[in-house]
Scaffold this active site. Structure first.
Site, short mmCIF file in Angstrom:
data_model
loop_
_atom_site.label_atom_id
_atom_site.label_comp_id
_atom_site.label_asym_id
_atom_site.label_seq_id
_atom_site.Cartn_x
_atom_site.Cartn_y
_atom_site.Cartn_z
N ASN A 87 0.59 0.32 7.72
CA ASN A 87 0.86 -0.97 8.39
C ASN A 87 0.05 -0.82 9.63
OD1 ASN A 87 2.78 -1.68 6.53
ND2 ASN A 87 4.28 -0.35 7.57
N LYS A 112 -31.60 6.43 3.42
CA LYS A 112 -31.15 5.34 2.99
C LYS A 112 -31.86 4.71 1.89
CE LYS A 112 -32.03 1.41 4.23
NZ LYS A 112 -32.74 -0.10 4.69
N ASN A 140 -43.17 17.93 0.68
CA ASN A 140 -42.47 18.55 2.08
C ASN A 140 -42.72 17.44 3.06
OD1 ASN A 140 -42.09 21.18 3.86
ND2 ASN A 140 -43.77 19.89 5.01
N ASP A 172 -0.83 -1.65 0.17
CA ASP A 172 -1.18 -0.86 1.42
C ASP A 172 -0.86 0.58 1.41
OD1 ASP A 172 1.51 -1.20 1.56
OD2 ASP A 172 1.69 -1.97 3.64
N ARG A 208 0.36 -5.91 12.37
CA ARG A 208 0.44 -4.67 13.02
C ARG A 208 -0.99 -4.03 13.20
NH1 ARG A 208 5.63 -2.51 10.20
NH2 ARG A 208 4.91 -4.12 8.89
N GLU A 254 16.37 -1.44 5.08
CA GLU A 254 15.11 -1.62 5.88
C GLU A 254 15.30 -1.06 7.26
OE1 GLU A 254 11.89 -2.28 4.59
OE2 GLU A 254 13.28 -2.09 2.90
N LYS A 258 -5.33 -6.86 5.02
CA LYS A 258 -5.12 -5.47 5.09
C LYS A 258 -5.65 -4.52 3.93
CE LYS A 258 -0.62 -3.94 5.21
NZ LYS A 258 0.68 -3.48 5.62
N GLN A 275 0.61 -16.51 -2.88
CA GLN A 275 1.68 -16.66 -2.32
C GLN A 275 1.36 -17.62 -1.04
OE1 GLN A 275 3.44 -13.33 -0.38
NE2 GLN A 275 5.46 -14.07 -0.59
C1 UD1 Z 1 8.00 -1.96 2.54
C2 UD1 Z 1 9.46 -1.84 2.06
C3 UD1 Z 1 10.09 -0.62 2.50
C4 UD1 Z 1 9.05 0.51 2.23
C5 UD1 Z 1 7.74 0.52 2.77
C6 UD1 Z 1 6.92 1.56 2.09
C7 UD1 Z 1 10.47 -4.17 1.65
C8 UD1 Z 1 11.32 -5.27 2.13
N1 UD1 Z 1 10.26 -3.03 2.31
O1 UD1 Z 1 7.95 -2.29 3.86
O2 UD1 Z 1 11.21 -0.29 1.79
O3 UD1 Z 1 9.59 1.78 2.84
O4 UD1 Z 1 7.27 -1.00 2.05
O5 UD1 Z 1 5.46 1.30 2.49
O6 UD1 Z 1 9.93 -4.18 0.49
N2 UD1 Z 1 3.62 -8.57 1.01
C9 UD1 Z 1 3.42 -9.75 0.22
N3 UD1 Z 1 3.89 -10.86 0.67
C10 UD1 Z 1 4.91 -10.75 1.60
C11 UD1 Z 1 5.35 -9.65 2.30
C12 UD1 Z 1 4.63 -8.65 1.93
O7 UD1 Z 1 2.45 -9.79 -0.49
O8 UD1 Z 1 5.63 -11.95 1.71
C13 UD1 Z 1 2.97 -7.35 0.87
C14 UD1 Z 1 2.26 -6.79 1.91
O9 UD1 Z 1 0.82 -7.28 2.19
C15 UD1 Z 1 2.16 -5.12 1.52
C16 UD1 Z 1 3.25 -4.89 1.09
O10 UD1 Z 1 3.93 -6.35 0.41
O11 UD1 Z 1 1.04 -4.91 1.00
C17 UD1 Z 1 4.75 -4.51 1.73
O12 UD1 Z 1 4.75 -5.34 2.76
P1 UD1 Z 1 5.02 -4.66 4.22
O13 UD1 Z 1 5.43 -5.80 5.23
O14 UD1 Z 1 4.01 -3.76 4.57
O15 UD1 Z 1 6.36 -4.22 4.09
P2 UD1 Z 1 7.11 -2.59 4.82
O16 UD1 Z 1 7.80 -3.11 5.95
O17 UD1 Z 1 5.89 -1.69 4.91
CA CA Z 2 3.55 -1.59 4.38
#
Ligand code: UD1
Ligand code: CA
Length: 410
Positions: A232, A322, A348, A107, A16, A159, A23, A77
Site C-alpha cells: 500500500n 547493454k 580480450n 498488490d 498512499r 478492517e 499501483k 470498475q
Molecule cells: C484489503 C482487505 C484487508 C486485507 C488487505 C490485504 C478489504 C475490505 N480489505 O485491504 O482485509 O487485510 O487487503 O492486503 O478487502 N481495489 C479495487 N477496487 C476498489 C478497491 C480496491 O480494485 O474499489 C483493489 C486495489 O487496487 C487493491 C485491492 O483491491 O489491489 C485491495 O484494496 P486495498 O485498498 O489495497 O485494500 P486494503 O486496505 O489493503
Molecule cells: Ca492493499
C-alpha cells in the site's frame, strides 16, 4: 481440473503510494506486481482471469498486451467503491458460472502457488462456500483481522479502521487470498452494505453475509508472514522487493550459482544464470539478462537489458553491458562500457575500452570478431565491424574508416 476462474483486483487509486502510475504496475525485482499474481493463478490452473481495472486502466492493459494475455478478461470498475464492488463488476460475466472463483489482490505480489494449492485442497475437502488463507503477523497493523469464536470458527473479518481495541490486538490477518463457490459469492455480494468508516463495499463483509446465511466459511492459517505483505506504500514496496530478491537469489543458488554477498547483489527476477557462475559483490543485473556457465561477474558490474553472456566469461570491476552479446571466453576485467555490440569468442577487452555506440541521434552497432585483442583505452566508434583476430593497440580510436589501418593481425 475443476471449473475455476480468478478475479484479480487492480483498480485502486493507491493514494498512499503517492504515484501517477497504477499501483499494480510498480515493479518488484523488475516485474510489475500484477505479473506475479497472474503467474500464481496460472500455475494452479484457471480457465479465465478477470482483472478489475480502473485507475490507469489503459496503462495496465498496455503493459500486459504482449501476447501472454489471451486468458485475461479486462473488466472496468468506473468508480472505486470498494473490493466487493470491484468483484461485483464481473457479475455479467460470471453470474451463471457454477465453478470455483479465486479472488486475489494485484498488490500482493508475494503470493505463492503452493499456498493457493492448499487453499484449493481445503476448499474441496471441506466443501465450503468460501475458504480463505490467513497469516499470523507480529505487527498486524493495517490488515483486516480474522475474528474467531471460542471454538476457532471464523466469525468474520474486521478492517483495521473499524476494529475495537480488542480486535486490533488480534494477530491473525487477512492477506486477501480467497476461494469461493461462485454462486454463493455473487449471492452474498448483493447483500453487502457500505456500513463502515470508509463507506466502501468490503469484500470481507461478503464472508459475514455468508456465515449469517448459514454457509460454510473456513479459514486456514497457511500463509507465511512474508507472503502476506500487501503493498500500500512505497515502504511496503521496498519490503516486498527485498523478500522477492531473496527468493530470486535462493532459486539461483539452488541451481548452482554462487552469490558471494547476497545482501549487496541485485538480480532481476527475469535473469537466467548458468551453473558454477560466481556473482561477486555489488553486481546489479537489470532485465531479462542471460549469463552462461562458469562465468565470473563483478565485483561492481552493471548488466542491463539485452545482455547475453556465453560460458566462461569474466567481467570485472566497473563493467557496464547493454544490449550486447558476449561469446564464450570473453574477458573484460576493468572499466568497460559495451553497448549494442556483438563480441566474439575469446575477445580480450582491455582496461577502459568502450563502444561509442551513440552519435547524439542514433544508436549504432559494433561487431568484434572472434579472438580479437583490444588493448587498454580503445574506443570503438560504431557502426563498426572488426574482423576476427584483429589486434588493436592501446589508446586507439577505431572507426570503420581507419579500421583496416589500425588493426594489426596477431
Ligand atoms: C484489503 C482487505 C484487508 C486485507 C488487505 C490485504 C478489504 C475490505 N480489505 O485491504 O482485509 O487485510 O487487503 O492486503 O478487502 N481495489 C479495487 N477496487 C476498489 C478497491 C480496491 O480494485 O474499489 C483493489 C486495489 O487496487 C487493491 C485491492 O483491491 O489491489 C485491495 O484494496 P486495498 O485498498 O489495497 O485494500 P486494503 O486496505 O489493503
Ligand atoms: Ca492493499
Amino acid at each position: 481440473m475443476a471449473d475455476r476462474v480468478a478475479i484479480l483486483l487492480a483498480a485502486g487509486v493507491s493514494s498512499r503510494m503517492n504515484t501517477k502510475l497504477p499501483k499494480v504496475l510498480h515493479e518488484v525485482t523488475g516485474r510489475p506486481m500484477l505479473a506475479y499474481v497472474l503467474d500464481a493463478c496460472r500455475s494452479v490452473g484457471v480457465q479465465k482471469i478477470y482483472v478489475i481495472v480502473g485507475f490507469g486502466a489503459d496503462q495496465v492493459k498496455e503493459r500486459f498486451n504482449d501476447g501472454s494475455d489471451s486468458d485475461i478478461v479486462w473488466v472496468h470498475q468506473p468508480k472505486q467503491l470498494g473490493t466487493a464492488h470491484a468483484v461485483m463488476c464481473c457479475r455479467e460475466h460470471l453470474e451463471n458460472f457454477t465453478g470455483q472463483t479465486l479472488v486475489l489482490c494485484g498488490d500482493g505480489p508475494l503470493i505463492r502457488a503452493k499456498t493457493l494449492q492448499m487453499l484449493i485442497e481445503k476448499h474441496e475437502a471441506e466443501q465450503s462456500a468460501a475458504t480463505l488463507a490467513t497469516a499470523v503477523l507480529d505487527d498486524p497493523t493495517g490488515y483486516g483481522r480474522i475474528i474467531r469464536d471460542a471454538y476457532g470458527n471464523i466469525q468474520g473479518i474486521v478492517e483495521d479502521s473499524d476494529c475495537t481495541a480488542a480486535q486490533r490486538a488480534v494477530k491473525e490477518v487477512n492477506p486477501s487470498y480467497y476461494l469461493f463457490s461462485n454462486q454463493a459469492l455473487f449471492k452474498a455480494l448483493t447483500q453487502v452494505k457500505p456500513n463502515n468508516v470508509k463507506q466502501e463495499y468490503y469484500l470481507t463483509d461478503a464472508l459475514s453475509v455468508m456465515i449469517a446465511t448459514g454457509h460454510k466459511v473456513v479459514a486456514i492459517t497457511a500463509v507465511r508472514p512474508e507472503e502476506a505483505v500487501g503493498v500500500n506504500s512505497r515502504e511496503q514496496l521496498s519490503v516486498a522487493s527485498k523478500i522477492m530478491q531473496h527468493r530470486v537469489q535462493q532459486e539461483l543458488m539452488e541451481n548452482g550459482v554462487t552469490i558471494v554477498d547476497p545482501d549487496n547483489t541485485w538480480i532481476d527476477a527475469r535473469a537466467q544464470i548458468g551453473q558454477d557462475t560466481v556473482i561477486e559483490p555489488f553486481v546489479y543485473v537489470h532485465g531479462a539478462v542471460k549469463i552462461g556457465r562458469d562465468c565470473r561477474i563483478g565485483p561492481f558490474a552493471f548488466l542491463r537489458e539485452g545482455t547475453v553472456i556465453g560460458d566462461d566469461v569474466v567481467l570485472g570491476v566497473f563493467t557496464e553491458i547493454k544490449n550486447t552479446s558476449l561469446a564464450e571466453g570473453v574477458r573484460a576485467r576493468h572499466h568497460s562500457y559495451l553497448g549494442d555490440a556483438t563480441i566474439g569468442r575469446r575477445v580480450n577487452v582491455g582496461a577502459g575500452s568502450i563502444t561509442a555506440n551513440y552519435d547524439g541521434r542514433t544508436v549504432h552497432q559494433t561487431a568484434v570478431g572472434d579472438d580479437c585483442y583490444l588493448g587498454s583505452g580503445v574506443v570503438l566508434i560504431a557502426p563498426l565491424a572488426l574482423k576476427p583476430g584483429a589486434n588493436i593497440s592501446a589508446g586507439s580510436v577505431v572507426s570503420q574508416k581507419n579500421a583496416a589501418k589500425v588493426c594489426e593481425k596477431k
